[in-house]
Design an enzyme around this catalytic site. Sequence first.
Site, PDB file in Angstrom:
ATOM      1  N   GLU A  10      48.346  -9.930  18.749  1.00  0.00           N
ATOM      2  CA  GLU A  10      48.197 -10.011  19.958  1.00  0.00           C
ATOM      3  C   GLU A  10      49.140  -9.579  20.827  1.00  0.00           C
ATOM      4  O   GLU A  10      49.029  -9.022  22.119  1.00  0.00           O
ATOM      5  CB  GLU A  10      48.077 -11.621  20.328  1.00  0.00           C
ATOM      6  CG  GLU A  10      46.954 -12.289  19.876  1.00  0.00           C
ATOM      7  CD  GLU A  10      46.954 -13.801  19.931  1.00  0.00           C
ATOM      8  OE1 GLU A  10      46.497 -14.395  20.790  1.00  0.00           O
ATOM      9  OE2 GLU A  10      47.736 -14.298  18.862  1.00  0.00           O
ATOM     10  N   ASP A  83      46.878 -15.012  16.536  1.00  0.00           N
ATOM     11  CA  ASP A  83      47.682 -16.138  16.130  1.00  0.00           C
ATOM     12  C   ASP A  83      46.698 -17.092  15.438  1.00  0.00           C
ATOM     13  O   ASP A  83      45.687 -17.362  15.505  1.00  0.00           O
ATOM     14  CB  ASP A  83      48.243 -16.786  17.368  1.00  0.00           C
ATOM     15  CG  ASP A  83      49.455 -16.254  18.110  1.00  0.00           C
ATOM     16  OD1 ASP A  83      49.949 -15.458  17.248  1.00  0.00           O
ATOM     17  OD2 ASP A  83      49.653 -16.549  19.039  1.00  0.00           O
ATOM     18  N   ASP A  85      45.400 -20.160  15.237  1.00  0.00           N
ATOM     19  CA  ASP A  85      45.041 -21.351  16.047  1.00  0.00           C
ATOM     20  C   ASP A  85      43.530 -21.087  16.652  1.00  0.00           C
ATOM     21  O   ASP A  85      43.208 -19.893  16.466  1.00  0.00           O
ATOM     22  CB  ASP A  85      46.092 -22.044  17.180  1.00  0.00           C
ATOM     23  CG  ASP A  85      46.201 -20.676  18.243  1.00  0.00           C
ATOM     24  OD1 ASP A  85      45.468 -19.565  18.005  1.00  0.00           O
ATOM     25  OD2 ASP A  85      47.297 -20.908  19.097  1.00  0.00           O
ATOM     26  N   GLU A  87      42.557 -20.059  19.830  1.00  0.00           N
ATOM     27  CA  GLU A  87      42.677 -19.073  20.626  1.00  0.00           C
ATOM     28  C   GLU A  87      42.740 -17.982  19.787  1.00  0.00           C
ATOM     29  O   GLU A  87      42.064 -16.981  19.960  1.00  0.00           O
ATOM     30  CB  GLU A  87      44.014 -19.219  21.633  1.00  0.00           C
ATOM     31  CG  GLU A  87      43.661 -20.203  22.806  1.00  0.00           C
ATOM     32  CD  GLU A  87      42.472 -20.256  23.524  1.00  0.00           C
ATOM     33  OE1 GLU A  87      42.292 -18.862  23.956  1.00  0.00           O
ATOM     34  OE2 GLU A  87      41.880 -21.097  23.601  1.00  0.00           O
ATOM     35  N   TYR A 300      55.201 -20.901  13.706  1.00  0.00           N
ATOM     36  CA  TYR A 300      54.395 -20.868  14.917  1.00  0.00           C
ATOM     37  C   TYR A 300      54.836 -22.218  15.694  1.00  0.00           C
ATOM     38  O   TYR A 300      54.610 -23.390  15.167  1.00  0.00           O
ATOM     39  CB  TYR A 300      52.863 -20.768  14.511  1.00  0.00           C
ATOM     40  CG  TYR A 300      51.882 -20.833  15.618  1.00  0.00           C
ATOM     41  CD1 TYR A 300      52.059 -19.686  16.357  1.00  0.00           C
ATOM     42  CD2 TYR A 300      51.048 -21.467  15.797  1.00  0.00           C
ATOM     43  CE1 TYR A 300      51.467 -19.390  17.351  1.00  0.00           C
ATOM     44  CE2 TYR A 300      50.068 -21.242  16.934  1.00  0.00           C
ATOM     45  CZ  TYR A 300      50.134 -20.017  17.703  1.00  0.00           C
ATOM     46  OH  TYR A 300      49.345 -19.947  18.689  1.00  0.00           O
ATOM     47  N   ARG A 302      52.886 -23.688  18.350  1.00  0.00           N
ATOM     48  CA  ARG A 302      52.097 -24.511  18.862  1.00  0.00           C
ATOM     49  C   ARG A 302      51.484 -25.259  17.710  1.00  0.00           C
ATOM     50  O   ARG A 302      50.555 -24.814  17.222  1.00  0.00           O
ATOM     51  CB  ARG A 302      51.009 -23.632  19.611  1.00  0.00           C
ATOM     52  CG  ARG A 302      51.606 -22.914  20.961  1.00  0.00           C
ATOM     53  CD  ARG A 302      50.532 -22.310  21.424  1.00  0.00           C
ATOM     54  NE  ARG A 302      50.990 -21.664  22.541  1.00  0.00           N
ATOM     55  CZ  ARG A 302      51.381 -20.244  22.763  1.00  0.00           C
ATOM     56  NH1 ARG A 302      51.431 -19.493  21.676  1.00  0.00           N
ATOM     57  NH2 ARG A 302      51.969 -19.872  24.040  1.00  0.00           N
ATOM     58  N   HIS A 346      48.998 -26.710  11.435  1.00  0.00           N
ATOM     59  CA  HIS A 346      50.341 -25.928  10.949  1.00  0.00           C
ATOM     60  C   HIS A 346      51.255 -26.776  10.473  1.00  0.00           C
ATOM     61  O   HIS A 346      51.220 -28.110  10.797  1.00  0.00           O
ATOM     62  CB  HIS A 346      50.575 -25.192  11.970  1.00  0.00           C
ATOM     63  CG  HIS A 346      49.399 -24.258  12.900  1.00  0.00           C
ATOM     64  ND1 HIS A 346      48.571 -23.257  12.146  1.00  0.00           N
ATOM     65  CD2 HIS A 346      48.940 -24.477  13.897  1.00  0.00           C
ATOM     66  CE1 HIS A 346      47.870 -22.921  13.091  1.00  0.00           C
ATOM     67  NE2 HIS A 346      47.782 -23.467  14.101  1.00  0.00           N
TER      68      HIS A 346
END
Length: 689
Positions: A10, A83, A85, A87, A300, A302, A346
């Site tokens: 990203e 990433d 997740d 998104e 990570y 989030r 995670h």
Amino acid sequence: MAYKYLVIVESPAKAKTIEKYLGRNYKVVASLGHIRDLPKSRMGVDFENDYEPDYITIRGKGPVIKDLKKHAKKAEKVYLAADPDREGEAIAWHLSFLLGLEQDDKNRVVFNEITKDAVKNALKNPRQLNEDLIDSQQARRVLDRIVGYQISPLLWKKVKRGLSAGRVQSVALKMICDREEEIRNFEPEEYWSLEANFAKKKKKFKANFYGVNGKKAALPDNDSVQNILKKLDQSADFDVKKVIKKERKRNPQAAFTTSSLQQEAAGKLNYRTRKTMMVAQQLYEGISLGKGGAVGLITYMRTDSTRLSETAKTEANAVIVDSYGKEYAASSPSKQKNKSSAQDAHEAIRPTSAYRKPEDIKQYLSKDQYKLYHLIWSRFIASQMKPAIYDTVRVDIEQNDVLFRANGSQIKFKGYQMVYAESKKEKDNMLPDLEEGDAVSLDSLEPNQHFTQPPARYSEATLIKSLEENGVGRPSTYAPTLETIQRRYYVTLKNKRFEPTELGDIVNEIIGEFFPNIVDINFTAELEKDLDSVEEGKREWIDIIDQFYKPFKVEVDKAEKELEEVEIEDEPAGFDCEKCGSPMVIKMGRYGKFYACSNFPDCRNTKAIVKKIGVTCPLCKKGEVVERKSKKSRIFYGCEHYPECEFTSWDKPVGRDCPKCEHYLVEKKTKKQSQVKCSNCDYEEEPQK
């Protein structure tokens, strides 16, 4: 240089770090976030065809996509490494579509940390795109679009242009407005405390009134205090009736989740939520450590899970034994339960290597990066250490059936507190050696009047905590939610606490009246669970949207007919326009209130509302210094005659000159104190605490 494999991530920073881990057969490029989304100019959801989203290429992303296609054509295999997740899965799916990749191909790679081993292992074990994750992100995006694009136009039409509404932001706004209402309606209640100063063999200690006849009693007013005092003979000794000695353990807290990191960084580092996430992103994507090259320093950031891998625990144990001794390492660390709403996708936020101590890499980090990394590393290590142990003692002291109680504690074993200090430090409170049957003398009695206080306004940290506790929003939504309600001027931050504006109160009232489910905390929390169930593969996303939309559409139609236009009255400014002579008024704009001519549009004169600080400008000696705000809402000070006078200062001038060099003095504030210093030389006055 020829390459066989293309890896798409990203961000450029992430691409730069990963490319160093892989050989010359790999090319790593960045998509710069999302490349497709719903159109901004229209709804982009087909209600007649199962809420089918109409995705378009994001404006400005054409050159990026062209570049990605060019690189993809040269590669034998394309890996999608966005990433780990929802998104990220959605970004990978959109990339797969635009690059014409096979949807069932194993080209998705995920890693929770950006380290050489993690990246290489992920590339050895690619998987197919996860349709449940994609559907979950799509459901949230469509749902938020429906809410935003159907309520927002109503607010534009009935209140003012530029307003918006959203699922999570509406709940956050309601919580802030409800708290403000509590404060407005709060009626303080009187209560009293009675503190006794005792002594035994010249050793003094304090005890507080507890009750009468062994039962706890309140002191609501002065009369109740006087009744207690009448029972006591202040010249006589008091009896020690009971002494209870115990050992108390305090367990370490779990490693950080997104929200707990945001809260602790606010309390300990004074970081805004946005800053915390920005610095954490830098630590995650990779920092160059000299000859060792760039490496991701944390996992990570989030996550809503406190889970830790066995490898991480083993590393932590080794560091604890080596640095603090075997007695500090927990043989079986206390198990931290995840919240019921946690997805546990995670691990908790932790250093990628426990051996990478903050002080060892300090030279490679910025001041902000070091502070946040130190916080994350310390919390992680502490979570794997033994509890702190306190020796506590409780003493009951009595005379004429009036009971006073003293509590003492002393730390016996620091445990995890060797590494991680609590936000509120617990000080040792030593009591003299007392035994049941001892007599103690009274030095004095101190009655004090108090009044109950209203609930505190939300700070960023406490609002995030409340949203999380109520199951509203998810780790990735907190920071943008807080930004949105401030950007729309629904709330302002005063002394780091949220206060609703007049506009915020109006919007909250309208949404609460016509769309009660949108601001209902329980409804929103249940909807979050429904959306999570899509990610778990338990429900179809279309069913959840349909279940929400049908009653919501009825509310929208009702609001269209019944919602009356709200007129926000202009407040007189108290002076006239210097250009046309018409009265000036106070208007409400996107960034707050400002002065404007009432003769608009014939006269377009406007002025910023500034706060004078009562100090003459040290440069021109004519105008007054006023408080202003930068584009990033940071307060600075300048002359009211700007641009004729260009005086500006980040620090507040105090109106006095330096006795050494005659330049102006300023007030510099830290978290704990303020100090007056010279703006030019090294002169400083004694700090005021």
